[in-house]
Design a protein around this motif. Structure first.
Motif, PDB file in Angstrom:
ATOM      1  N   ASN A  45       0.823  -1.224   0.000  1.00 44.59           N
ATOM      2  CA  ASN A  45       0.000   0.000   0.000  1.00 44.59           C
ATOM      3  C   ASN A  45       0.848   1.261   0.000  1.00 44.59           C
ATOM      4  N   LEU A  46       1.994   1.203  -0.679  1.00 47.60           N
ATOM      5  CA  LEU A  46       2.840   2.390  -0.810  1.00 47.60           C
ATOM      6  C   LEU A  46       2.399   3.206  -2.020  1.00 47.60           C
ATOM      7  N   GLU A  47       2.923   4.416  -2.119  1.00 52.77           N
ATOM      8  CA  GLU A  47       2.585   5.293  -3.234  1.00 52.77           C
ATOM      9  C   GLU A  47       3.459   4.962  -4.442  1.00 52.77           C
ATOM     10  N   PRO A  48       2.904   5.004  -5.649  1.00 52.23           N
ATOM     11  CA  PRO A  48       3.725   4.752  -6.839  1.00 52.23           C
ATOM     12  C   PRO A  48       4.758   5.857  -7.041  1.00 52.23           C
ATOM     13  N   ALA A  49       5.850   5.472  -7.676  1.00 53.95           N
ATOM     14  CA  ALA A  49       6.904   6.416  -8.059  1.00 53.95           C
ATOM     15  C   ALA A  49       7.360   7.273  -6.880  1.00 53.95           C
ATOM     16  N   THR A  50       7.542   6.654  -5.711  1.00 53.55           N
ATOM     17  CA  THR A  50       7.936   7.372  -4.497  1.00 53.55           C
ATOM     18  C   THR A  50       9.144   6.675  -3.881  1.00 53.55           C
ATOM     19  N   THR A  51      10.110   7.464  -3.394  1.00 52.40           N
ATOM     20  CA  THR A  51      11.308   6.929  -2.766  1.00 52.40           C
ATOM     21  C   THR A  51      11.096   6.818  -1.263  1.00 52.40           C
ATOM     22  N   TYR A  52      11.432   5.673  -0.702  1.00 51.29           N
ATOM     23  CA  TYR A  52      11.272   5.414   0.728  1.00 51.29           C
ATOM     24  C   TYR A  52      12.628   5.096   1.352  1.00 51.29           C
TER      25      TYR A  52
END
Length: 738
Positions: free
Chosen positions: A478-485
């Motif tokens: 359930n992470l956001e697309p095209a996002t760096t973590y």
């Protein structure tokens, strides 16, 4: 499940699980409330019980406070063995003007620290005099009457009404009693006249208001009266799950129609909505979404004349935690971060307690950030070891959460995991993996806590998930697309947590376009056209891909690339009479979206059987089988008409052979229309039979009527029945029978 930390729905994240709950006396089994004291209404001279149940490591000591001062358990007041407070004889006022009314809280203490409960408001039941009494009024027969009374009781009093000291029969639909105590009477009758009073009852007392008289007005009724709103909605402030009553009663002639709407144009909805009487709006189990300005309109039937009144409804919600602090063990000199995020209406105010005392003036090593939602303790010392509480307050209520900070010796803590690395597995998921430690190290570890946050967020926004000691990888979803973590891991042993592992980062894949919906149209035996509509999210689309194949072949042809602005495409040079599979998908820089399939047949829709008669010696025709059918029908009709003419000419000779007899033409059935065209002797008869089909009777006579004789309407003059001629042609309609 994992979601971005800055979102309100971040509460769905699984924050740090209490890894050592199973370990008696361990770090996370310190002290917590099972039941806290709640607001209560006491009755004078009766017993009152306030509960306070605590679980944790024994021994636990429970004490009570009233209005912030220690409460001594003696005489009428005692603390039971389970921690509850008993006031055996509740007093409204003591001799020194003090009473048992006030705010009570309990404090629990064990070797790990001190925990403070919420404040419980204790009130005494009362029923003072009426603040507002009903007022006398005069109305016309058939009009509208309204009485109201107000009294402030604890708890809220139940209101009933009496007419001439007799309880009012509320089964009459003309009477409406609102929970606020308002009485409405519509279509007033002679039997409604008299003295009215309201009676208020609660556990403390019973009171009756002054009487008000309802009488008839001496003025003559107006035939036409504009709408008038006698009482409109008032401004209300409620808490979620309560019931809202918005009053609206109107009069006029003719009787006005009452309607409700919201000033912001949003729909009022239907769930929990009920109309009381002739126009009062009741909303049960209100939520914050019901907040707004409500407009009551009284409309004069058949006209555009209307009167309006409006009232504001404000629904408050007590604080709820979407992220709460977690107990941690830290070595001396390190930093501890506690995060406490609450939501409510109005916005909650957050304060922090250390062992029951408010942190009003943070020291040099303690900081409060993000509107007090984050507590940071730098350069930890043994004196910082305590139970820290986060208390969220607003006008609708209070909520609290707690966590413990333990200070551990550095050499007792486990080592952090090695070889930590992360990779994106989809546009919404990242896999975090680490090296399995040696067996001797694994025996000391009870689990791992994984920390994750968006790389663009502050450190205090990180969220955590816990896994068992046998797990060496975990997938965040359930992470956001095209996002760096950013991610790191801590190992946990019974004495506390390791230092953080080295920080790793990973970027989720971008979002690909959704599946495309397209349609097909056969242009000819070798061409098919595809067409579609531009998507609302076309900014995410770089183009389209088209594949196709003959179903008898296993190989797809393509892809054919189309621009993002294209809305149609034609596939040509296809094999006639073949069945094709066509696939189409949208794509962007992150990949291809799901494809959509269509099957298209190029075969003829109609096939005629081979002829059974020998072929004629004519040139091969290029006309379709349908053209041959039409020509055959025309030839058949011509043959039928020719035969009819021959028959009619034969009957005419017999007709003129019957001398001295009038020519008689019989109408087949009543309802025909008859027309005669002079000397041509052309007669047509039309009717519709029972099935709705048109019947036509046409008579062709080559000669003239003799001596201009009229057509006989009865059959009594006939001497030769053979002189009658009837030819009926039934035409079948092309459409379906009615």
């Amino acid at each position: 499940m994992s979601e971005p930390a800055s979102e309100p729905q971040a509460g769905v994240w699984l924050t740090v699980l209490l890894l050592s709950l199973m370990l008696d006396g361990g770090l996370f089994s310190e002290l917590y409330f099972v039941e806290e004291p709640s607001d209560v209404i006491a009755v004078r001279d009766r017993a009152l019980m306030l509960n306070c149940q605590v679980e944790g490591v024994e021994p636990i000591t429970i004490t009570w406070r009233k209005d912030g001062l220690p409460l001594q358990g003696r005489g009428r007041i005692s603390v039971l063995h389970n921690g509850s407070l008993c006031i055996c004889n509740f007093l409204k006022k003591k001799e020194n003007n003090e009473s048992d009314v006030g705010e009570y809280d309990c404090t629990a203490r064990n070797r790990f620290g001190i925990l403070l409960s919420r404040k419980a408001r204790v009130q005494v039941a009362t029923l003072p005099r009426f603040q507002t009494h009903p007022q006398s009024m005069k109305v016309q027969l058939g009009g509208v009457a309204r009485f109201e009374c107000h009294i402030f009781g604890i708890p809220e009093a139940k209101i009933t009404w009496e007419l001439n000291r007799v309880p009012l029969n509320m089964e009459d639909a003309r009477y409406t009693l609102l929970p606020t105590g308002v009485l409405q009477i519509t279509r007033v009758q002679q039997q409604d006249l008299g003295s009215y009073r309201c009676v208020a009852v609660n556990i403390a007392n019973t009171r009756a208001s002054q009487e008000a008289t309802l009488s008839l007005s001496v003025s003559s009724p107006q035939v036409d009266q504009e709408p008038v709103i006698l009482s409109g909605p008032q401004n209300l402030t409620l808490t979620i799950h309560q019931t809202a009553i918005l009053e609206c009663i109107a009069t006029g002639n003719p009787k006005p129609i009452v309607s409700w709407s919201r000033l912001d144009g949003r729909s009022i909805g239907v769930d929990g909505i009920e109309v009381l009487g002739t126009g009062n709006l009741m909303i049960s189990d209100v939520t914050v979404h019901h907040s707004g300005i409500y407009v009551c309109a009284a409309n004069k039937p058949g006209t555009r004349v209307r009167r309006t009144a409006q009232g504001r409804l404000v629904v408050q919600a007590p604080p709820e935690f979407v992220q709460w602090p977690q107990s941690v063990s830290k070595p001396a000199g390190s930093t501890a971060v506690f995060t406490c995020v609450a939501q409510g209406v109005p916005e909650p105010h957050v304060i922090w307690l250390k062992n029951g005392n408010e942190l009003t003036s943070p020291s040099e090593n303690i900081k409060l950030t993000h509107s007090n939602s984050t507590l940071i303790i730098n350069h930890i010392t043994p004196s910082d070891e305590a139970i820290y509480q986060c208390i969220a307050k607003n006008s609708a209520g209070t909520n609290q959460a707690s966590a413990r900070l333990a200070v551990a010796l550095s050499q007792e803590l486990p080592e952090p995991p090695d070889d930590v690395w992360a990779e994106a597995v989809s546009r919404n998921a990242i896999r975090l993996s680490w090296k399995e430690p040696a067996h001797s190290v694994t025996e000391e570890i009870i689990g791992y806590v994984l920390h994750i946050r968006r790389a663009a967020d502050a450190e205090g926004k990180e969220l955590q998930e816990a896994v068992s000691k046998t797990a060496f990888q975990h997938v965040f979803t359930n992470l956001e697309p095209a996002t760096t973590y950013s991610m790191y891991i801590k190992s946990y042993s019974p004495v506390g947590a390791s230092s953080p592992s080295h920080l790793v980062t990973a970027t989720t894949a971008g979002q690909v376009p959704d599946a495309l919906i397209f349609f097909t149209r056969v242009l000819n035996s070798s061409a098919v056209q595809l067409f579609w509509e531009l998507s609302h999210s076309r900014d995410l689309i770089d183009g389209y891909k088209v594949y196709y194949r003959n179903v008898q072949s296993s190989q797809l042809l393509g892809p054919t690339l189309l621009s993002s602005s294209a809305t149609s495409f034609t596939i040509t040079h296809l094999e006639p009479s073949a069945l094709y599979e066509i696939k189409m998908s949208a794509f962007n820089q992150h990949g291809d979206g799901n494809s959509t399939e269509r099957y298209v047949s190029l075969r003829e829709n109609t096939e005629l059987p081979a002829p059974q008669t020998p072929p004629c010696d004519c040139k091969a025709s290029t006309e379709s089988p349908l053209t041959g059918i039409v020509v055959g029908i025309h030839i058949g009709m011509a043959c039928i008409i020719f035969c009819v003419l021959i028959l009619m000419l034969g009957y005419q000779r017999s007709l003129f052979g019957c001398k001295g007899i009038k020519e008689s033409w019989t109408v087949p059935q009543a309802g025909h229309s008859l027309s005669q065209e002079g000397q041509n002797g052309h007669v047509e008869l039309d009717k519709k039979d029972e099935a709705g089909r048109v019947m036509e009777m046409t008579e062709f006579v080559s000669g003239k009527f003799q001596n201009g004789d009229a057509v006989s309407e009865n059959g009594h003059d006939r001497e030769c029945s053979s002189s009658q001629l009837q030819v009926v042609i039934e035409q079948h309609p092309t459409g379906p029978k009615p």
